[in-house]
Scaffold this motif. Structure first.
Motif, PDB file in Angstrom:
ATOM      1  N   LEU A  24      -4.070   9.778  -1.393  1.00 42.98           N
ATOM      2  CA  LEU A  24      -4.731   8.604  -1.955  1.00 42.98           C
ATOM      3  C   LEU A  24      -3.898   7.364  -1.685  1.00 42.98           C
ATOM      4  O   LEU A  24      -2.669   7.411  -1.667  1.00 42.98           O
ATOM      5  CB  LEU A  24      -4.931   8.761  -3.464  1.00 42.98           C
ATOM      6  CG  LEU A  24      -5.812   9.922  -3.906  1.00 42.98           C
ATOM      7  CD1 LEU A  24      -5.825  10.018  -5.431  1.00 42.98           C
ATOM      8  CD2 LEU A  24      -7.226   9.758  -3.369  1.00 42.98           C
ATOM      9  N   LYS A  25      -4.580   6.237  -1.471  1.00 45.14           N
ATOM     10  CA  LYS A  25      -3.896   4.972  -1.216  1.00 45.14           C
ATOM     11  C   LYS A  25      -3.950   4.120  -2.480  1.00 45.14           C
ATOM     12  O   LYS A  25      -5.025   3.846  -3.017  1.00 45.14           O
ATOM     13  CB  LYS A  25      -4.547   4.215  -0.061  1.00 45.14           C
ATOM     14  CG  LYS A  25      -3.839   2.904   0.264  1.00 45.14           C
ATOM     15  CD  LYS A  25      -4.453   2.204   1.459  1.00 45.14           C
ATOM     16  CE  LYS A  25      -5.684   1.458   1.012  1.00 45.14           C
ATOM     17  NZ  LYS A  25      -6.225   0.575   2.041  1.00 45.14           N
ATOM     18  N   TYR A  26      -2.783   3.712  -2.946  1.00 45.00           N
ATOM     19  CA  TYR A  26      -2.657   2.834  -4.101  1.00 45.00           C
ATOM     20  C   TYR A  26      -2.241   1.448  -3.617  1.00 45.00           C
ATOM     21  O   TYR A  26      -1.410   1.327  -2.718  1.00 45.00           O
ATOM     22  CB  TYR A  26      -1.595   3.352  -5.066  1.00 45.00           C
ATOM     23  CG  TYR A  26      -1.939   4.658  -5.728  1.00 45.00           C
ATOM     24  CD1 TYR A  26      -2.404   4.691  -7.033  1.00 45.00           C
ATOM     25  CD2 TYR A  26      -1.790   5.863  -5.051  1.00 45.00           C
ATOM     26  CE1 TYR A  26      -2.713   5.893  -7.659  1.00 45.00           C
ATOM     27  CE2 TYR A  26      -2.093   7.072  -5.657  1.00 45.00           C
ATOM     28  CZ  TYR A  26      -2.552   7.071  -6.961  1.00 45.00           C
ATOM     29  OH  TYR A  26      -2.860   8.264  -7.574  1.00 45.00           O
ATOM     30  N   LEU A  56       0.991   5.536  -0.339  1.00 47.51           N
ATOM     31  CA  LEU A  56       0.250   6.795  -0.265  1.00 47.51           C
ATOM     32  C   LEU A  56       0.881   7.835  -1.183  1.00 47.51           C
ATOM     33  O   LEU A  56       2.107   7.976  -1.227  1.00 47.51           O
ATOM     34  CB  LEU A  56       0.247   7.336   1.160  1.00 47.51           C
ATOM     35  CG  LEU A  56      -0.591   6.592   2.185  1.00 47.51           C
ATOM     36  CD1 LEU A  56      -0.497   7.291   3.540  1.00 47.51           C
ATOM     37  CD2 LEU A  56      -2.035   6.471   1.750  1.00 47.51           C
ATOM     38  N   LYS A  57       0.000   8.540  -1.894  1.00 46.35           N
ATOM     39  CA  LYS A  57       0.441   9.643  -2.744  1.00 46.35           C
ATOM     40  C   LYS A  57      -0.682  10.663  -2.815  1.00 46.35           C
ATOM     41  O   LYS A  57      -1.810  10.336  -3.196  1.00 46.35           O
ATOM     42  CB  LYS A  57       0.782   9.145  -4.157  1.00 46.35           C
ATOM     43  CG  LYS A  57       1.209  10.259  -5.101  1.00 46.35           C
ATOM     44  CD  LYS A  57       1.476   9.715  -6.492  1.00 46.35           C
ATOM     45  CE  LYS A  57       1.774  10.847  -7.443  1.00 46.35           C
ATOM     46  NZ  LYS A  57       1.928  10.360  -8.817  1.00 46.35           N
ATOM     47  N   ASN A  58      -0.397  11.889  -2.404  1.00 50.89           N
ATOM     48  CA  ASN A  58      -1.377  12.983  -2.435  1.00 50.89           C
ATOM     49  C   ASN A  58      -2.686  12.618  -1.740  1.00 50.89           C
ATOM     50  O   ASN A  58      -3.767  12.924  -2.231  1.00 50.89           O
ATOM     51  CB  ASN A  58      -1.651  13.415  -3.875  1.00 50.89           C
ATOM     52  CG  ASN A  58      -0.417  13.927  -4.583  1.00 50.89           C
ATOM     53  OD1 ASN A  58       0.469  14.499  -3.949  1.00 50.89           O
ATOM     54  ND2 ASN A  58      -0.334  13.715  -5.876  1.00 50.89           N
ATOM     55  N   ASN A 110       0.855  -1.183   0.000  1.00 48.89           N
ATOM     56  CA  ASN A 110       0.000   0.000   0.000  1.00 48.89           C
ATOM     57  C   ASN A 110       0.892   1.235   0.000  1.00 48.89           C
ATOM     58  O   ASN A 110       1.767   1.374   0.854  1.00 48.89           O
ATOM     59  CB  ASN A 110      -0.924   0.005   1.214  1.00 48.89           C
ATOM     60  CG  ASN A 110      -1.969  -1.085   1.119  1.00 48.89           C
ATOM     61  OD1 ASN A 110      -2.595  -1.269   0.077  1.00 48.89           O
ATOM     62  ND2 ASN A 110      -2.157  -1.826   2.190  1.00 48.89           N
ATOM     63  N   PRO A 150      -6.552   4.156  -7.255  1.00 43.21           N
ATOM     64  CA  PRO A 150      -6.418   4.644  -5.877  1.00 43.21           C
ATOM     65  C   PRO A 150      -7.756   4.751  -5.150  1.00 43.21           C
ATOM     66  O   PRO A 150      -8.803   4.896  -5.777  1.00 43.21           O
ATOM     67  CB  PRO A 150      -5.784   6.020  -6.054  1.00 43.21           C
ATOM     68  CG  PRO A 150      -6.243   6.469  -7.409  1.00 43.21           C
ATOM     69  CD  PRO A 150      -6.303   5.210  -8.231  1.00 43.21           C
ATOM     70  N   THR A 151      -7.643   4.670  -3.838  1.00 43.61           N
ATOM     71  CA  THR A 151      -8.798   4.915  -2.962  1.00 43.61           C
ATOM     72  C   THR A 151      -8.404   6.023  -1.995  1.00 43.61           C
ATOM     73  O   THR A 151      -7.219   6.240  -1.737  1.00 43.61           O
ATOM     74  CB  THR A 151      -9.181   3.653  -2.166  1.00 43.61           C
ATOM     75  OG1 THR A 151      -8.054   3.232  -1.376  1.00 43.61           O
ATOM     76  CG2 THR A 151      -9.597   2.519  -3.090  1.00 43.61           C
ATOM     77  N   SER A 152      -9.384   6.744  -1.476  1.00 50.05           N
ATOM     78  CA  SER A 152      -9.050   7.809  -0.533  1.00 50.05           C
ATOM     79  C   SER A 152      -8.573   7.186   0.769  1.00 50.05           C
ATOM     80  O   SER A 152      -9.060   6.145   1.204  1.00 50.05           O
ATOM     81  CB  SER A 152     -10.246   8.725  -0.295  1.00 50.05           C
ATOM     82  OG  SER A 152     -11.348   7.976   0.143  1.00 50.05           O
ATOM     83  N   HIS A 153      -7.616   7.839   1.391  1.00 44.39           N
ATOM     84  CA  HIS A 153      -6.975   7.316   2.598  1.00 44.39           C
ATOM     85  C   HIS A 153      -7.818   7.538   3.799  1.00 44.39           C
ATOM     86  O   HIS A 153      -8.489   8.189   4.243  1.00 44.39           O
ATOM     87  CB  HIS A 153      -5.593   7.935   2.752  1.00 44.39           C
ATOM     88  CG  HIS A 153      -4.898   7.569   4.026  1.00 44.39           C
ATOM     89  ND1 HIS A 153      -4.641   6.285   4.378  1.00 44.39           N
ATOM     90  CD2 HIS A 153      -4.411   8.339   5.018  1.00 44.39           C
ATOM     91  CE1 HIS A 153      -4.016   6.257   5.529  1.00 44.39           C
ATOM     92  NE2 HIS A 153      -3.860   7.493   5.940  1.00 44.39           N
TER      93      HIS A 153
END
Length: 97
Positions: free
Chosen positions: A76-78, A72-74, A70, A94-97
């Motif tokens: 968002l979780k990829y 995180l970028k900006n 997992n 991506p999904t929101s964190h």
């Protein structure tokens, strides 16, 4: 006849150990035999996504053993999946964190 019995048993044991292909059945064995290390999987995932890894798992899928990382970028979780043998990386939306 008694002399050939030990030879027969040793041949049988040798044959069974030679032709039995030891399947990697548990996670610990698979992880120790993986061509790609956990550290490499994390680096590959971070490079592919351009973010920072926050967690990683090692699991068996239909195609074989893989790392699930997992990243995180900006905000968002990829979810990156890294093939443990080849190092191929695929990233889910991506999904929101």
């Amino acid at each position: 006849m008694f002399r050939s019995a030990p030879l027969f048993l040793s041949t049988l044991l040798l044959t069974s150990t030679t032709f039995a292909s030891p399947a990697v059945n548990n996670q610990t064995d698979a992880l120790s035999q993986a061509a790609i290390s956990l550290q490499q999987a994390i680096q590959l995932s971070e490079q592919q996504v351009g973010g920072k890894a926050v967690s990683a798992d090692f699991e068996h899928s239909l195609t074989g053993w893989q790392y699930e990382v997992n990243v995180l970028k900006n905000g968002l979780k990829y979810e990156a999946q890294v093939d443990a043998d080849m190092g191929a990386v695929s990233v889910k939306a991506p999904t929101s964190h």
